[in-house]
Scaffold this motif. Structure first.
Motif, short mmCIF file in Angstrom:
data_model
loop_
_atom_site.label_atom_id
_atom_site.label_comp_id
_atom_site.label_asym_id
_atom_site.label_seq_id
_atom_site.Cartn_x
_atom_site.Cartn_y
_atom_site.Cartn_z
N SER A 79 0.47 -14.30 -35.37
CA SER A 79 1.57 -13.35 -37.04
C SER A 79 3.08 -13.31 -37.09
N ARG A 80 3.21 -12.91 -35.66
CA ARG A 80 4.85 -12.70 -35.26
C ARG A 80 4.78 -14.04 -34.87
N LYS A 81 4.23 -14.91 -34.26
CA LYS A 81 5.00 -16.60 -34.22
C LYS A 81 5.14 -16.97 -35.74
N LEU A 82 4.46 -17.19 -36.33
CA LEU A 82 3.98 -18.06 -38.23
C LEU A 82 5.36 -17.00 -38.27
N VAL A 83 5.60 -15.84 -39.13
CA VAL A 83 7.05 -15.28 -38.93
C VAL A 83 7.85 -15.86 -38.24
N GLY A 84 8.09 -15.78 -37.45
CA GLY A 84 9.23 -16.59 -36.87
C GLY A 84 9.72 -18.32 -36.36
N SER A 85 8.91 -18.65 -37.80
CA SER A 85 8.89 -19.86 -37.14
C SER A 85 9.20 -20.16 -39.24
N GLU A 86 9.39 -19.17 -39.85
CA GLU A 86 10.21 -18.80 -41.03
C GLU A 86 8.99 -20.01 -42.32
N HIS A 87 7.74 -19.36 -41.98
CA HIS A 87 6.48 -20.18 -42.94
C HIS A 87 6.50 -19.58 -44.34
N ALA A 88 6.21 -20.66 -45.05
CA ALA A 88 6.03 -20.53 -46.64
C ALA A 88 5.78 -19.61 -46.55
N GLN A 89 4.75 -18.74 -46.27
CA GLN A 89 3.87 -18.20 -46.61
C GLN A 89 3.66 -16.24 -45.63
N SER A 90 5.26 -16.18 -45.34
CA SER A 90 5.41 -15.17 -43.48
C SER A 90 4.81 -13.69 -44.57
N THR A 91 5.31 -13.56 -46.08
CA THR A 91 4.91 -12.37 -46.78
C THR A 91 3.00 -12.14 -46.55
N ALA A 92 2.38 -12.97 -46.83
CA ALA A 92 1.04 -12.68 -46.92
C ALA A 92 0.25 -13.24 -45.52
N ILE A 93 1.48 -13.45 -44.40
CA ILE A 93 0.74 -13.14 -43.44
C ILE A 93 1.06 -11.81 -42.75
N GLU A 94 2.30 -11.53 -43.20
CA GLU A 94 2.24 -10.04 -42.75
C GLU A 94 1.64 -9.04 -42.63
N ALA A 95 1.57 -9.13 -44.54
CA ALA A 95 0.20 -8.60 -45.32
C ALA A 95 -0.90 -8.32 -44.79
N ARG A 96 -1.41 -9.35 -44.36
CA ARG A 96 -2.68 -9.50 -43.36
C ARG A 96 -3.30 -9.15 -41.90
N ALA A 97 -2.18 -9.04 -40.98
CA ALA A 97 -1.31 -8.93 -40.30
C ALA A 97 -1.61 -7.38 -40.12
N SER A 98 -1.00 -6.68 -41.05
CA SER A 98 -0.96 -4.81 -41.60
C SER A 98 -2.02 -4.74 -41.58
N ASP A 99 -2.83 -4.85 -42.04
CA ASP A 99 -3.97 -5.06 -43.18
C ASP A 99 -4.88 -4.43 -41.57
N ILE A 100 -5.66 -5.90 -40.80
CA ILE A 100 -5.98 -5.72 -39.57
C ILE A 100 -5.99 -4.77 -38.20
N THR A 101 -3.79 -4.43 -38.11
CA THR A 101 -3.86 -3.60 -36.94
C THR A 101 -4.45 -1.86 -38.50
N ALA A 102 -4.49 -2.17 -39.60
CA ALA A 102 -4.89 -0.83 -40.32
C ALA A 102 -5.97 -0.48 -40.12
N MET A 103 -6.84 -1.53 -39.99
CA MET A 103 -8.89 -1.40 -39.34
C MET A 103 -8.94 -1.71 -38.23
N TRP A 104 -7.78 -1.70 -37.21
CA TRP A 104 -8.55 -1.14 -35.75
C TRP A 104 -8.18 -0.38 -35.77
N ASN A 105 -6.74 0.50 -36.08
CA ASN A 105 -6.52 2.59 -35.99
C ASN A 105 -7.75 2.54 -36.68
#
Length: 201
Positions: A79-105
């Motif tokens: 997700s960091r790599k995709l957001v760093g490349s200024e992906h058009a869907q960066s917001t959705a990517i960050e949100a999904r990564a945040s969901d996964i991290t929350a589930m994992w915690n």
């Protein structure tokens, strides 16, 4: 035409990366849900031997769970790599990564809580076993005291006196055990109020 072709290629690349990323997220989310089902179990065993088996299995599960954290790190890294490349869907990517991290915690917290709860169950089952043994001993001695009689001759009476002295020594020892068991029960009731039926039963 060349510019449009390049734009289309970039858009397709971004789309491919996005769907590949979301598929990996779905796989990891499914895997976490499977782990969560084990971590959320409320089976604490029916006796000491049963809870020991559960603890051994859960310790293996917990080690494997923590050793597999790399799967979550890969998702967050991607997700960091995709957001760093200024992906058009960066917001959705960050949100999904945040969901996964929350589930994992959440699953890690659940697993930690289950490990502690199994430790508590082990203490309670150990107490119940020790208390049952003490009760059984007391009942045996009570039966002995009430059934021995007083003897019919001097030798029998002497023998009974010796046995009774041994019984009184045993009784002093068990009195200390009963007092210790009572104190242990109070501590366990304070720490594990939900197990009151097991402790006081």
């Amino acid at each position: 035409m060349k510019r449009l072709s390049e734009q289309r290629r970039n858009a397709l690349k971004e789309s491919y990366e996005l769907f590949a990323y979301f598929r990996e997220c779905d796989d990891v989310a499914q895997w976490i849900k499977e782990k969560e089902a084990v971590a959320a179990s409320d089976d604490y065993g029916t006796d000491l031997e049963h809870v020991q088996i559960l603890q051994e299995k859960f310790n293996d599960f917990y080690r494997d769970l923590l050793a597999s954290e790399e799967r979550v790190r890969k998702v967050t890294g991607a997700s960091r790599k995709l957001v760093g490349s200024e992906h058009a869907q960066s917001t959705a990517i960050e949100a999904r990564a945040s969901d996964i991290t929350a589930m994992w915690n959440d699953v890690k917290e659940l697993a930690q809580a289950r490990q502690e709860a199994l430790g508590g169950a082990h203490l309670v089952h150990t107490f119940v076993r020790d208390a049952d043994e003490a009760i059984e001993w007391i009942q045996e001695k009570e039966l002995w005291v009430s059934s021995e009689g007083y003897g019919e001759d001097l030798e029998t009476v002497r023998s009974l006196i010796v046995k009774h002295q041994g019984f009184e020594q045993d009784l002093a020892a068990i009195s200390g055990q009963v007092e210790s068991t009572t104190k242990e029960a109070e501590k366990l009731l304070e720490r594990f109020p939900d197990a009151a039926d097991h402790i006081t039963g």
